[in-house]
Design a protein around this motif. Structure first.
Motif, PDB file in Angstrom:
ATOM      1  N   ALA A   1       0.775   1.583   5.278  1.00 35.35           N
ATOM      2  CA  ALA A   1       1.148   2.289   3.866  1.00 35.35           C
ATOM      3  C   ALA A   1       2.520   2.938   3.784  1.00 35.35           C
ATOM      4  O   ALA A   1       2.877   3.456   4.678  1.00 35.35           O
ATOM      5  CB  ALA A   1       0.098   3.076   3.595  1.00 35.35           C
TER       6      ALA A   1
ATOM      7  N   PRO B   1       0.947  -1.223   0.160  1.00 31.83           N
ATOM      8  CA  PRO B   1       0.010  -0.155  -0.022  1.00 31.83           C
ATOM      9  C   PRO B   1       0.766   1.322   0.227  1.00 31.83           C
ATOM     10  O   PRO B   1       2.023   1.310   0.770  1.00 31.83           O
ATOM     11  CB  PRO B   1      -0.755  -0.146   1.126  1.00 31.83           C
TER      12      PRO B   1
ATOM     13  N   ALA C   1      -3.375   0.581  -3.308  1.00 35.22           N
ATOM     14  CA  ALA C   1      -3.322  -0.697  -2.559  1.00 35.22           C
ATOM     15  C   ALA C   1      -3.809  -1.777  -3.392  1.00 35.22           C
ATOM     16  O   ALA C   1      -5.086  -1.624  -4.263  1.00 35.22           O
ATOM     17  CB  ALA C   1      -4.155  -0.476  -1.277  1.00 35.22           C
TER      18      ALA C   1
END
Length: 467
Positions: A93, A51, A75
Motif C-alpha cells: 500500500a 491500495p 483497496a
C-alpha cells in the motif's frame, strides 16, 4: 351391479367435465413483451487504483463521527477500514501522512446542471429546459449532458465533489428524468453514470412554471393552475399504469407505449425518485398531499427556503430538503428564507442537505455547510459539530439519491470516494489536496499531471484552472 341408467349418467357427466376442461384450456395470448427499462445503461468502469492508507488525519466519517489521529484504508475500489493508528496496511500500500489534514467522504451534490448548462454559457449549450410544454416527463437529462464541460473538473479539484445529480431545469411542472453521475472524465455520459443509481423525476411548483407558460397565455398561469395540470397528468399516468400492469400480468394485446407516461409509471411503481423544486412551505404541503392522492413518494424538496416552517412534517414524511445556506430574496417565493434553515431542519430530525444549483457554488459546498453550521450554533441548535454537518454533504445526499448503500460514508465496503483536505474543510482557506473516486486517485494538487482537463479546454485560456 350398477344399472345401465346410472352408468350412462356417470359417462355423460364425465364427458361434460371433459368438455369443460377442453373449453377452459383454450390457448392464451402471447406472453407479455418485456420493456427495456435501462436502454442507456451505465458503462462506467473505475479507473486503476492502488491500495492506499492515510494516517494521522482528522476523519469525518460522514455519519456524524469524528476520529482524531485517524486511519483510512482504501483497496480494490472500496473503503476497507476506518479507525485509529493501529490499523494495519495492505501489502504494497501507498502510505500518506495526514498530519494536520482532514479526510472525508466525497461531497455529493444533489442539484446540479453541469453538462446540461455547461461552460461556456452560451445559447448553443443551453440544453436543460425543454420549455415547450409544462409536462415533459419524457425527456432525460443525460441526453443533454456534455461530458467535456469544464465545470466537472472544477467541481472535483476545487470542491471535492465526487458524485452529482444532473437535473433538468425548473421551467416545467414535469421537467424530465435526472441522472446521477460519477465525477470522472469520460467520452460519454453513460461512461459517467453512477452504476445502480435510480433515476429521478424533476418536478417544479411555484413561480417558474406559471411565469413561463402564463407569459405565453397558456396554462398554468397561476399556482392553482400548476396544481390542476399536475393532477391531471397524474390521473393519466395512473390509467396508463393500470393498462400496463394488466398486460404484464395477463398478456394479450400490448398497449401503446408513451415515453412520458413510462417515466410517471416508474414513479408510481417506486422505481423513480421525485425531486421537487419548491420554495414555499404551503406549496410543499400541497405537493405532499398530492403525493398521497396519487400514491407516490417525494424523495427531496429542492431549494426549499421555507422548510424550517414545516420541518416536523418533513421529518414525519421522511422527505429530504436540499437547501442553500443563505441565498434568499432573489424572487418573491425566496423572500422568507433564513440563514438557520438547514440547522433547523436538521434539529427537527429531518434530512438536511446542502446543494448548489450553480457551477460556481458547487466548488464551495464545504464553505456553504460551514456557514449553515455557524448559524445553527449561534441560534442554539444543540449537538451540532463539524462532523455532524458533514452529513449534509455526503450521507444525506446519498440517501436522497437512493445510493446510501454504496456511498456517502466512510464505512467498510462502501465505494472509496474520498477527499483529503489540506486543512479543516470548514475553513475558507482550505482546498482539496487529493481526491479519490472508487479508490482511484483522480486529483492531486501536488501533481500537475493529476489535474483533469477536458478535451474542450485544451489550448483554451485557463486550461486546467483550479483557482
Amino acid at each position: 351391479m350398477v344399472s345401465n341408467k346410472r352408468l350412462g349418467a356417470a359417462i355423460g357427466a364425465a364427458l361434460a367435465l371433459t368438455g369443460c376442461a377442453a373449453f377452459d384450456s383454450k390457448p392464451k395470448g402471447p406472453p407479455p413483451v418485456a420493456i427495456n427499462e435501462d436502454p442507456y445503461p451505465s458503462t462506467y468502469a473505475r479507473y486503476p487504483s492502488v491500495p492506499t492508507v492515510i494516517r494521522h488525519a482528522t476523519v469525518f466519517d460522514g455519519d456524524g463521527r469524528q476520529i482524531n489521529d485517524g486511519t483510512v484504508v482504501l483497496a480494490d475500489g472500496l473503503v476497507q477500514a476506518v479507525g485509529g493508528p493501529e490499523l494495519a496496511a495492505p501489502a504494497g500500500a501507498v502510505e500518506l501522512d495526514g498530519t494536520g489534514k482532514f479526510v472525508t467522504p466525497g461531497i455529493i451534490d444533489v442539484h446540479s446542471h453541469l453538462g446540461d448548462y455547461p461552460s461556456p454559457s452560451v445559447e448553443g449549450n443551453s440544453d436543460g429546459n425543454e420549455a415547450t410544454s409544462p409536462a415533459r416527463p419524457e425527456v432525460w437529462a443525460e441526453h443533454s449532458v456534455w461530458p467535456q464541460d469544464p465545470g466537472f473538473s472544477r467541481a472535483l479539484a476545487n470542491g471535492g465533489v465526487t458524485s452529482l445529480q444532473i437535473l433538468p431545469g425548473s421551467a416545467n411542472l414535469f421537467g424530465g428524468r435526472s441522472v446521477v453521475l460519477k465525477n470522472v472524465p469520460a467520452r460519454t455520459a453513460q461512461g459517467m453514470k453512477f452504476p445502480g443509481a435510480p433515476y429521478g423525476l424533476k418536478m417544479a411548483c411555484g413561480e417558474n412554471p406559471k411565469r413561463v407558460y402564463g407569459s405565453k397565455g397558456n396554462m398554468p398561469g397561476t399556482r392553482m393552475g400548476n396544481i390542476a395540470l399536475t393532477r391531471q397528468t397524474w390521473i393519466k399516468a395512473q390509467a396508463y399504469k393500470r393498462k400496463w400492469d394488466k398486460y404484464d400480468a395477463k398478456g394479450g394485446e400490448m398497449p401503446e407505449r408513451d415515453l412520458a407516461m413510462d417515466t410517471l409509471r416508474g414513479v408510481l411503481a417506486g422505481k423513480i425518485l421525485v425531486h421537487n423544486h419548491c420554495y414555499r412551505a404551503d406549496e410543499m404541503a400541497n405537493m405532499i398531499d398530492m403525493s398521497h392522492e396519487f400514491g407516490y413518494r417525494i424523495s427531496t424538496f429542492h431549494h426549499a427556503v421555507e422548510s424550517y416552517k414545516i420541518a416536523d412534517l418533513l421529518a414525519r414524511e421522511g422527505i429530504c430538503s436540499a437547501m442553500w445556506s443563505d441565498w434568499y430574496g432573489f424572487k418573491m417565493e425566496a423572500y422568507d428564507g433564513i440563514k438557520e434553515n438547514i440547522p433547523f431542519v436538521h434539529n427537527a430530525g429531518a434530512c438536511a442537505i446542502v446543494h448548489s444549483d450553480d457551477p460556481n457554488g458547487i466548488q464551495r459546498l464545504n464553505q456553504e455547510a460551514a456557514k449553515a453550521l455557524a448559524d445553527g450554533i449561534r441560534a442554539g441548535v444543540p449537538s451540532l459539530s463539524e462532523a455532524v454537518a458533514w452529513t449534509w454533504l455526503s450521507r444525506n445526499p446519498a440517501k436522497a439519491l437512493g445510493i446510501a448503500d454504496k456511498v456517502g460514508t466512510l464505512a467498510p465496503g462502501k465505494m472509496a470516494d474520498v477527499v483529503m483536505w489540506n486543512g479543516n474543510p470548514f475553513s475558507g482557506y482550505t482546498r482539496p489536496e487529493r481526491v479519490w473516486i472508487d479508490g482511484a486517485l483522480m486529483y492531486d494538487a501536488n501533481d500537475p499531471k493529476r489535474r483533469p482537463v477536458s478535451d474542450f479546454e485544451l489550448g483554451q485560456p485557463g486550461e486546467g484552472d483550479t483557482k
